[in-house]
Scaffold this motif. Structure first.
Motif, PDB file in Angstrom:
ATOM      1  N   SER A 183      50.071  35.107  31.990  1.00  0.00           N
ATOM      2  CA  SER A 183      49.971  36.038  33.111  1.00  0.00           C
ATOM      3  C   SER A 183      49.035  35.478  34.168  1.00  0.00           C
ATOM      4  O   SER A 183      47.920  35.027  33.869  1.00  0.00           O
ATOM      5  CB  SER A 183      49.467  37.406  32.630  1.00  0.00           C
ATOM      6  OG  SER A 183      49.236  38.260  33.727  1.00  0.00           O
ATOM      7  N   LEU A 184      49.483  35.476  35.417  1.00  0.00           N
ATOM      8  CA  LEU A 184      48.663  34.982  36.510  1.00  0.00           C
ATOM      9  C   LEU A 184      47.488  35.919  36.775  1.00  0.00           C
ATOM     10  O   LEU A 184      46.400  35.464  37.150  1.00  0.00           O
ATOM     11  CB  LEU A 184      49.523  34.834  37.778  1.00  0.00           C
ATOM     12  CG  LEU A 184      48.821  34.265  39.022  1.00  0.00           C
ATOM     13  CD1 LEU A 184      48.293  32.862  38.746  1.00  0.00           C
ATOM     14  CD2 LEU A 184      49.773  34.260  40.214  1.00  0.00           C
ATOM     15  N   PHE A 185      47.705  37.216  36.558  1.00  0.00           N
ATOM     16  CA  PHE A 185      46.631  38.185  36.782  1.00  0.00           C
ATOM     17  C   PHE A 185      45.482  37.977  35.797  1.00  0.00           C
ATOM     18  O   PHE A 185      44.310  37.972  36.176  1.00  0.00           O
ATOM     19  CB  PHE A 185      47.194  39.608  36.661  1.00  0.00           C
ATOM     20  CG  PHE A 185      46.146  40.678  36.790  1.00  0.00           C
ATOM     21  CD1 PHE A 185      45.577  40.963  38.019  1.00  0.00           C
ATOM     22  CD2 PHE A 185      45.728  41.380  35.671  1.00  0.00           C
ATOM     23  CE1 PHE A 185      44.607  41.944  38.139  1.00  0.00           C
ATOM     24  CE2 PHE A 185      44.753  42.364  35.780  1.00  0.00           C
ATOM     25  CZ  PHE A 185      44.193  42.649  37.028  1.00  0.00           C
ATOM     26  N   VAL A 186      45.836  37.776  34.516  1.00  0.00           N
ATOM     27  CA  VAL A 186      44.806  37.550  33.503  1.00  0.00           C
ATOM     28  C   VAL A 186      44.095  36.222  33.753  1.00  0.00           C
ATOM     29  O   VAL A 186      42.874  36.104  33.571  1.00  0.00           O
ATOM     30  CB  VAL A 186      45.427  37.577  32.097  1.00  0.00           C
ATOM     31  CG1 VAL A 186      44.366  37.318  31.026  1.00  0.00           C
ATOM     32  CG2 VAL A 186      46.103  38.919  31.841  1.00  0.00           C
ATOM     33  N   LEU A 187      44.842  35.235  34.201  1.00  0.00           N
ATOM     34  CA  LEU A 187      44.241  33.939  34.503  1.00  0.00           C
ATOM     35  C   LEU A 187      43.262  34.054  35.678  1.00  0.00           C
ATOM     36  O   LEU A 187      42.204  33.410  35.681  1.00  0.00           O
ATOM     37  CB  LEU A 187      45.326  32.924  34.820  1.00  0.00           C
ATOM     38  CG  LEU A 187      44.870  31.475  35.074  1.00  0.00           C
ATOM     39  CD1 LEU A 187      44.158  30.919  33.849  1.00  0.00           C
ATOM     40  CD2 LEU A 187      46.049  30.596  35.455  1.00  0.00           C
ATOM     41  N   SER A 188      43.600  34.872  36.670  1.00  0.00           N
ATOM     42  CA  SER A 188      42.687  35.077  37.803  1.00  0.00           C
ATOM     43  C   SER A 188      41.400  35.753  37.346  1.00  0.00           C
ATOM     44  O   SER A 188      40.302  35.396  37.802  1.00  0.00           O
ATOM     45  CB  SER A 188      43.379  35.922  38.874  1.00  0.00           C
ATOM     46  OG  SER A 188      44.558  35.299  39.334  1.00  0.00           O
TER      47      SER A 188
END
Length: 224
Positions: A183-188
């Motif tokens: 997930s890009l959100f979790v990575l951010s």
């Protein structure tokens, strides 16, 4: 777990000589030439820091220790220099090892003990029993004060090494989970957490250097 802690081992070597410990000298390459050639903002900032430390250490030390504050300012500079250098990627953090921290605290403590017991023997004996201690509790107070005095170099070394290695471990654990996130959100969120943790580690690098130098100054002031 063995692989996790292996990042703190000095594994790079040439002819069986550890190269990682040379990281303590790498920071000299980052010091600009203008710092030495002419007054600059960096030199002015460092002069203000050292002057502030000098005034504080001079207040803690007695009048008979003229110039001793320079020793503890140098000690502070060495530790904070290695702490910040260890925050750079792929740089070995020497201040997170007991070999480095004990090499700083143990000779200092031994020197203070030898100087104190030779030059101020009565004061050292009197320091083992706090003023106003009941006669019945005197043997126990002597034992407690002796133990607290003996473990001082160990506590100095463990405090510095543990605080430095804890933050590096947390940074490593969070960094290793990045490639497995889809997930890009979790990575951010992970990247933002890493930035906040790195800021915290920068503050810890300064605070632990200051604590090490201040405690060493207090131990020095007690022998007089």
């Amino acid at each position: 777990m063995a692989n996790l802690f292996s990042i703190f081992e000095p594994s790079s070597s040439i002819f069986s000589l550890s190269v990682n410990w040379m990281s303590a000298l790498l920071g000299l390459m980052f010091i600009p030439y203008l710092y030495w050639a002419s007054p600059s903002r960096w030199s002015f900032l460092w002069s203000k820091i050292t002057y502030t430390l000098h005034k504080e250490f001079k207040a803690l030390l007695s009048s008979s220790h003229m110039g001793t504050s320079m020793l503890f300012i140098s000690l502070f500079s060495l530790i904070v220099f290695n702490n910040f250098l260890g925050l750079l990627p792929y740089v070995f953090t020497s201040s997170s090892h007991m070999v480095m921290t004990l090499s700083l605290s143990l000779p200092l403590w031994i020197t203070l003990m030898i100087s104190g017991w030779i030059n101020h023997t009565q004061h050292m004996f009197a320091h083992l029993v706090p003023q106003g201690t009941p006669f019945v509790l005197m043997p126990f107070m002597v034992l407690i004060e002796t133990i607290s005095n003996v473990i001082r170099p160990g506590t100095l070394a463990v405090r510095l090494a543990a605080n430095m290695i804890a933050g590096h471990l947390l940074l490593t654990l969070l960094g290793n989970t990045g490639p497995s996130l889809a997930s890009l959100f979790v990575l951010s969120i992970l990247i933002f957490s890493q930035i906040l943790l790195l800021t915290l580690e920068s503050a810890v690098a300064i605070i632990q250097s200051y604590v090490f130098a201040v405690l060493s100054t207090l131990y020095t002031s007690e022998i007089n």
